[in-house]
Structures are given as C-alpha cells and as structure tokens.
Design an enzyme around this catalytic site. Structure first.
Site, PDB file in Angstrom:
ATOM      1  N   THR A  94       1.216  -1.223  -0.299  1.00  0.00           N
ATOM      2  CA  THR A  94       0.084   0.273   0.032  1.00  0.00           C
ATOM      3  C   THR A  94       1.100   1.455  -0.357  1.00  0.00           C
ATOM      4  OG1 THR A  94      -2.276  -1.317   1.536  1.00  0.00           O
ATOM      5  CG2 THR A  94      -2.049   1.317   1.148  1.00  0.00           C
ATOM      6  N   LYS A 170      -7.455   1.226  -2.858  1.00  0.00           N
ATOM      7  CA  LYS A 170      -6.274   0.405  -1.986  1.00  0.00           C
ATOM      8  C   LYS A 170      -6.780   1.559   0.003  1.00  0.00           C
ATOM      9  CE  LYS A 170      -5.541  -2.282   1.565  1.00  0.00           C
ATOM     10  NZ  LYS A 170      -4.018  -2.837   1.453  1.00  0.00           N
ATOM     11  N   LYS A 239      -0.036   5.561   8.771  1.00  0.00           N
ATOM     12  CA  LYS A 239       0.371   5.984   7.077  1.00  0.00           C
ATOM     13  C   LYS A 239      -0.738   5.854   6.331  1.00  0.00           C
ATOM     14  CE  LYS A 239       1.500   2.976   4.746  1.00  0.00           C
ATOM     15  NZ  LYS A 239       1.255   1.872   4.133  1.00  0.00           N
TER      16      LYS A 239
END
Length: 287
Positions: A94, A170, A239
């Site tokens: 990701t 995503k 994150k």
C-alpha cells in the site's frame, strides 16, 4: 511450473509465498532478515542472495511496508538497471499515488514491467489464498501475472491501466475501515455508558444493519478490548490515513472525517498504542 520471486516475507509476504509454493511454482525468496526465508526454504523455496538476484526471475512479487521501503529497495538502489528486460515487478504494498507514478516511470526507463496489486484481507485471508487483489497496469502485464493472482486471491479487480489507480482504491478502502472503527468505538462508548452490553450491541448490529467482515471483526475486538496480536498496527493505520488525506488533497477534495481521524491516530500512538491493532483507536473514545 512457473518461476516467481517474492521479496519481503513479513506477515503477508510469507503466506503469499507459501501458497505459491503449494501451487507448484518455483519460488525464489528474499527478506532482510533470515528467519522467514529459512522457513520457506525448508518448504522448498530457493533463496536469493540479494534483491538483484531475486529480480532475475521473470515475475517478482514484492510485499514491503511503505513508500520508503519500496523506494529504497527498487528505485534508489540502482537494482532496476541490473534487472533483465521483460521482468514484471508486481508491487503488493500500500503506497502513495505519487510513489506508484514514480515507480512506474523508473521501471519503464529500464524496460521492466510494473503492476500495482495491493490486496484486501488480513493474514488469515492471505493464508487461505482468498485475498481480493486490486490490480492496475498494462493489460498485457496483468494477463501475464493473472495465474499467480489466482493462487493468492479469490478475485482480481482490474482497476485501470495506471498503477496508481489500484493504490488509490486500496487507500480509500483502508480509509473507510478507519471510519468504521471510529464509529464503532463511539457507538460502544455510548452503549456502555447507558449500561448496554457492548458484545450484545455488536452482535445485534452485525447481524442486522451492518453484516460483513469489517463491522463483525473490528466490532468484536472493540467490545472485548482485544488489540493483540495486531493484524494491522496503529502505526500502519496512520500511514494509510495520511495517504488518503494526501490523495484527497491532490484532487482538491476535503475529508473532514479524515482530519478528525488524524488527531485520533496521533493520540493513540502518543499513548503508546502504536503496536496494537488499529482497532485500538476506539479506546481514545471515553468508555
């Protein structure tokens, strides 16, 4: 039997490599530390002495943690200059849209194919070979790697011919999971304050209004205050939240709930909960 390398043998990379082995593929593995690689070598994988050696395989899956790890390993290291033309690198991490664009350009410069294929599914789903694969890149490259996707996943979603398109999807999916965790924490907090059993509340909601893995799985974790072992840590959650905020900024679209979540994640990490499952952000809500 086809040859494929797997770079990065963490919580997700290891079961992905195991499933490729079980499917009869010739699997080459590389990891920064020896432990996970040793386990796979014992199961029949072949070790690579370096990333450059692993990149000699015709198809390479990488499962690294973030933009920095991907950039250091593939873009800034010079390894692409040593990679045979025609190799296809499939990045399952990701990462940001910016990193995806940078990686795509760097790979193209050296004649190396690049596909983005982040996945939905936690470790047990990876172990079962039932991930949802979010794939984007040139159609010919996607066709080439589809047999490997069929091993690790239950469905492949082709989302466009630009790798960053898969990463955007995503990132948005993880953003919505964070929103669900926050709303579950708020609901449980109010219910417990009113003397309602939180376990029963979650069972009711997930059996009626909100069936599905996200509300059921995270709802039970919140009701039971069960945040270890972490399937996905708070640090990684923050994150990905920041990636969503950055993506929205690129499109000049505000994410007001995302701004709230930024503060919640920062507080949870400041309180020492960075290594807990990201469902722990529910504890920032008074209960």
């Amino acid at each position: 039997m086809s040859s494929i390398a797997v770079i990065g043998l963490g919580a997700m990379g290891k079961p992905i490599a195991h499933n490729l082995l079980k499917a009869g593929h010739d699997v080459v593995v590389w990891n920064r530390s020896d432990g996970p690689a040793d386990e796979l070598i014992a199961a029949g994988a072949r070790p690579a002495a370096s990333v450059a050696e692993a990149m000699r395989s015709p198809v390479v899956f990488s499962v690294l943690s973030d933009d920095r790890a991907v950039a250091e390993t593939f873009i800034d290291s010079g390894v692409l200059a040593e990679t045979p033309g025609g190799t296809v690198h499939v990045n399952l991490a990701t990462v940001s849209a910016d990193l995806a664009r940078r990686a795509g350009a760097a790979h193209a410069e050296h004649g190396v194919g690049y596909v983005a294929a982040p996945v939905f599914g936690r470790v047990p789903v990876a172990e079962a070979g039932a991930l949802n694969v979010l794939a984007a890149g040139e159609n010919a490259l996607l066709d080439q790697v589809q047999p490997f996707f069929d091993v690790i996943g239950s469905r492949t979603w082709r989302l466009g011919d630009r790798p960053e398109q898969a990463n955007i999807v995503k990132i948005l999916g993880n953003y919505l999971i964070a929103c669900a965790i926050q709303s579950l924490g708020e609901a449980v907090s109010v219910a417990e304050a009113a003397g309602v059993d939180s376990g029963q509340l979650v069972e009711l909601l997930t059996s009626t209004l909100f069936p599905g893995a996200v509300y059921t799985g995270y709802g039970s974790m919140i009701a039971e205050r069960r945040y270890q072992p972490a399937g996905f840590t708070t640090v990684l959650g923050r994150k990905d939240l920041h990636l969503a905020l950055d993506a929205a900024t690129d499109q000049n679209i505000p994410l007001p709930i995302g701004q709230l979540l930024r503060a919640v994640f920062d507080e949870a990490i400041a309180d020492g909960r960075g290594a807990d499952d990201w469902a722990v952000i529910a504890e920032q809500q008074p209960r």
